[in-house]
Design a protein around this motif. Structure first.
Motif, PDB file in Angstrom:
ATOM      1  N   TYR A 140       0.862  -1.189   0.000  1.00 33.08           N
ATOM      2  CA  TYR A 140       0.000   0.000   0.000  1.00 33.08           C
ATOM      3  C   TYR A 140       0.893   1.231   0.000  1.00 33.08           C
ATOM      4  O   TYR A 140       1.582   1.526   0.945  1.00 33.08           O
ATOM      5  N   LYS A 141       0.906   1.923  -1.132  1.00 37.87           N
ATOM      6  CA  LYS A 141       1.880   2.987  -1.366  1.00 37.87           C
ATOM      7  C   LYS A 141       1.286   4.256  -1.971  1.00 37.87           C
ATOM      8  O   LYS A 141       1.966   5.273  -2.049  1.00 37.87           O
ATOM      9  N   TRP A 142       0.072   4.183  -2.446  1.00 44.46           N
ATOM     10  CA  TRP A 142      -0.440   5.234  -3.314  1.00 44.46           C
ATOM     11  C   TRP A 142      -0.891   6.477  -2.552  1.00 44.46           C
ATOM     12  O   TRP A 142      -0.424   7.581  -2.814  1.00 44.46           O
ATOM     13  N   LEU A 143      -1.817   6.291  -1.609  1.00 41.42           N
ATOM     14  CA  LEU A 143      -2.442   7.414  -0.918  1.00 41.42           C
ATOM     15  C   LEU A 143      -2.343   7.236   0.589  1.00 41.42           C
ATOM     16  O   LEU A 143      -2.075   6.142   1.091  1.00 41.42           O
ATOM     17  N   ASP A 144      -2.613   8.300   1.309  1.00 40.61           N
ATOM     18  CA  ASP A 144      -2.774   8.232   2.757  1.00 40.61           C
ATOM     19  C   ASP A 144      -4.072   7.493   3.070  1.00 40.61           C
ATOM     20  O   ASP A 144      -5.156   7.911   2.668  1.00 40.61           O
ATOM     21  N   THR A 145      -3.969   6.391   3.780  1.00 42.48           N
ATOM     22  CA  THR A 145      -5.161   5.627   4.157  1.00 42.48           C
ATOM     23  C   THR A 145      -5.179   5.386   5.667  1.00 42.48           C
ATOM     24  O   THR A 145      -5.651   4.348   6.144  1.00 42.48           O
TER      25      THR A 145
END
Length: 819
Positions: A423-428
């Motif tokens: 998981y690298k794309w967005l702040d989650t």
């Protein structure tokens, strides 16, 4: 220019906790739009503001002072200058005890109160002083116990004046107000967590590609921006980017710059002795194996300590396998203890002082924790750095009250590459969960080092701010402060007018995004027939609508910041859910033989897939004049395993002639779901329950505090519990489920327990980690919840009391289910 009537609300929201400004600007050394008795005119039309720093002071202090000058110019638009000596009109006088003749003279003259400051780590005092020197009627004096204390004091004034730490990294404009006063008085502050920082990691292709396009590489020019961000955020520590990179080797100017600015460098959990992993390959040192290649490894490590010189850098000790893999099969405790002992021998030999004089850390990451669990110990002066499971759930903490000279810390993750999915794309990241975990760390005594993996740094601005603010003083970030933080942070970036509404958007985004990481979503994540996809997309659409409505009011000067910090993440995640919902509907329609609906949903899916690319272009090309080109390059559509595909891929679509197989059947919902906070909380034994609103997308959670309290091994009687009134439609045994956060056993017992009872029946123990496997852990972190069930003894139909009993205080309750 900002409406002056907005000033008090704005200042109350974004000023530091030590100097909140209410409508009449109470508090000491607080920013205020109008003069109050004894106030200092920091900025005034037609008046030159002068910041004075002794030339003999530290270079990092002088840099921060120059930044303050630039910040005040940006805020007020008037003349601000930097001076090296006292003269009439001095407005701010700053310096470090023992390093600034100016400050030392004021202390000797009794003009500044430094009581309790001397010897503090990074402590500082801000005081409005009357007649500090001849010709100066009034000035703000900032005194640091050490150089970073002074630096933090200078940047604190920038923040009070209206300059965000994210002014460069998120294009947040200074909040304009040409007249600005600081109220009279004195404030002092210091950090609780000694080392506080971030780890730039998994930085390709986004951060790396952006840095090469912008600065020609991840070099000292790029790192200067990172260092400044850290200091403005009152952080002091960095693990640098390390995918085929070396901060020391790639640009020899970077490490000296960090030292000059006051940033402490370290190396990651698998890079011992101040050496980046890639340097071993570059030196062609051979096999990364201490039993077979001891001499070359020792020489390599010695070079790292020699290069470190007299810096403050924190040295990582120990050893993992090459490429961040386990060093051996099994647990080679004797070998690793010998490695650590030899490393400390090198440290002592190079520094010519006992090894304990050099700060060191042993990172108990992944399988290295097994060494600790099986009895391996390192000298008492070494900091033990515990880790989460890479998904925000801390794996282990020290025994409460157990002290060691080196202390304990936590390595946390906002980004990860590995099982069960990158998981690298967005702040989650939902801040209530981060707050709960790090509060627990503080309660257990892990407060020497807090470091968080932030991936590409952007778009993690909001969680980074929260993490570093909490690290400064975890005790100050209590439940009320955590819940107030979103609006305070929004006010710092966008002013007070819509701060509460913006904070609510950020909070709701975190709740929805934490339900499931985008890389884990596909067409089968939710059901079509049961309406689950419609409900999930509906929640995202409502949030997106609210964000667009609010965004229309954002001033033009702040729209770049708005898109980066708020709008982009919401519209990107909304669109991604719409895409997969359309794919799911396309496949369902094809199986049903509805050709028209199959075609319509396929067209929608293609449109949403194209929109994903358009959203990326808006971020990288249309925002901030293309400043962030490449920063949204992380793959996020089309994952089939833990590792990313090389590029986003349109999900397969079905036709009536070629319907795709149905996804896994959605589990039947429980007969009834009871909100965690719907019962009556009963405290006891020194433990109290806290209701944490918005902990998940579905609502509040109940947590016990302090989490470090001893487990309740025999629940019942007057022990802590939550009592729910329930109605059972039939007689017979009752299946009761508990939905909990996917936490782990931080005490090392392998258990995560609570107990349940009906009416006056005996509590029945439920261990949420019973039979834990890699597969069950993977499901828990993917779903962001653990669910356990027990069958309670038979009872009659009708009204009953269901009691949930505290056993292990670290368990976080999100819901209770019946059936």
């Amino acid at each position: 220019m900002m409406n002056p009537r907005m000033w008090p609300a704005m200042l109350a929201l974004f000023a530091p906790a030590t100097a909140l400004a209410a409508p009449r600007c109470p508090g000491m050394v607080a920013a205020c739009p109008a003069s109050t008795p004894g106030a200092l005119a920091l900025l005034a039309p037609g008046r030159t503001a002068t910041v004075v720093v002794d030339p003999a002071d530290d270079a990092g202090v002088r840099r921060a002072a120059a930044d303050l000058v630039a910040d005040l110019k940006a805020v007020g638009g008037g003349e601000v200058r930097l001076a090296g000596a006292l003269a009439g009109g001095a407005t701010v006088i700053a310096g470090t005890l023992g390093h600034s003749p100016l400050i030392d003279g004021l202390v000797r003259a009794g003009r500044i109160d430094v009581t309790g400051l001397r010897g503090q780590w990074e402590g500082y005092v801000e005081q409005v002083v009357e007649r500090p020197a001849p010709g100066i009627a009034r000035a703000l004096v900032i005194v640091g116990a050490d150089r970073r204390g002074t630096i933090y004091g200078l940047y604190d004034i920038s923040a009070k004046a209206g300059v965000s730490p994210w002014s460069w990294w998120a294009d947040v404009p200074a909040q304009k107000h040409p007249t600005l006063f600081l109220t009279a008085g004195r404030v002092a502050d210091k950090p609780v967590v000694r080392y506080r920082g971030i780890f730039i990691n998994d930085e390709e292709p986004a951060f790396g590609g952006w840095a090469r396009a912008t600065f020609g590489g991840i070099n000292h020019r790029a790192y200067e921006k990172v260092f400044t961000l850290l200091l403005r955020s009152r952080a002091n520590f960095l693990w640098p980017a390390m995918w085929g990179k070396s901060l020391w080797d790639d640009d020899p100017a970077t490490a000296p710059l960090a030292r000059e600015m006051g940033v402490i460098l370290g190396t990651s959990h698998h890079e011992p002795m101040e050496r980046a992993q890639v340097e071993w390959a570059r030196t062609k040192g051979g096999k990364w194996d201490y039993t077979a290649n001891r001499d070359r490894l020792r020489a390599f490590w010695r070079g790292g300590i020699e290069r470190r010189g007299e810096s403050e850098n924190l040295v990582t000790v120990g050893m993992r396998g090459d490429g961040d893999e386990p060093m051996t099969e099994g647990t080679a405790i004797d070998l690793l203890q010998r490695i650590v002992a030899d490393q400390r021998g090198i440290i002592a030999d190079v520094t010519r002082q006992p090894a304990e004089r050099t700060p060191q850390v042993w990172a108990l990451y992944k399988e290295v924790q097994d060494y600790y669990d099986k009895g391996m110990r390192v000298p008492d002066d070494v900091t033990l750095l515990f880790s989460d499971d890479n998904w925000g759930n801390i794996r282990r903490l020290p025994v409460p009250g157990q002290r060691r000279a080196g202390g304990y810390g936590v390595y946390y993750h906002f980004d990860y590459v590995g099982d069960p999915r990158n998981y690298k794309w967005l702040d989650t990241n939902a801040m209530p969960r981060v707050w709960q975990q790090m509060t627990m760390a503080r309660q257990f005594g892990a407060d020497r080092l807090w470091i968080v993996n932030v991936g590409d740094l952007k778009p993690m601005e909001y969680p980074i701010s929260f993490f570093l603010a909490m690290a400064w003083n975890p005790d100050r970030m209590d439940l009320a402060a955590m819940q107030a933080f979103p609006a305070r942070w929004a006010a710092q970036q966008f002013g007070p007018a819509d701060a509460s509404a913006i904070g609510a958007l950020l909070t709701r985004y975190g709740q929805l995004a934490s339900r499931r990481k985008p890389e884990l979503i596909d067409a089968d994540t939710y059901g079509v027939a049961n309406g689950e996809w419609a409900r999930v997309v509906g929640a995202w659409t409502a949030l997106d609508t609210d964000a667009r409505r609010l965004g229309a009011r954002i001033p033009a000067a702040s729209r770049d910041a708005w898109y980066q910090l708020v709008q982009h993440r919401i519209e990107a995640m909304t669109n991604l859910h719409r895409l997969y919902a359309a794919v799911a509907a396309n496949r369902a329609a094809a199986r049903a033989g509805d050709a028209a609906e199959t075609s319509r949903q396929a067209a929608l899916a293609r449109r949403y897939y194209a929109e994903d690319g358009a959203i990326r272009r808006r971020y990288e090309v249309d925002t901030a004049g293309g400043k962030w080109a490449g920063m949204m390059a992380q793959t996020h559509i089309g994952y089939t395993g833990w590792q990313q595909p090389d590029a986003d891929a349109m999900p397969a679509l079905a036709t009536v002639a070629r319907p795709l197989p149905a996804g896994p059947a959605q589990a039947a919902p429980p007969r009834a779901t009871i909100a965690a906070d719907a019962g009556r909380a009963v405290d006891g034994g020194g433990v109290r329950w806290q209701r944490v609103a918005g902990f998940t997308a579905n609502g509040a959670a109940m947590i016990a505090t302090p989490a470090s309290a001893a487990p309740v091994e025999r629940p019942g009687g007057a022990s802590p519990r939550i009592v729910y009134d329930v109605t059972l439609p039939t007689a017979g045994p009752v299946t009761v489920g508990v939905v909990a956060a996917p936490g782990l056993d931080v005490r090392g017992t392998g258990r995560h327990r609570l107990a349940l009872s009906i009416d006056d029946g005996a509590p029945v123990m439920l261990d949420l980690m019973a039979g834990e496997t890699a597969a069950s852990w993977g499901r828990a972190v993917a779903d962001n919840r653990r669910t356990g069930r027990v069958i309670l003894p038979a009872t009659r139909a009708g009204r009953h009391r269901l009691s949930l009993w505290l056993v292990d205080p670290e368990v976080v309750v999100e819901a209770v289910t019946l059936g």
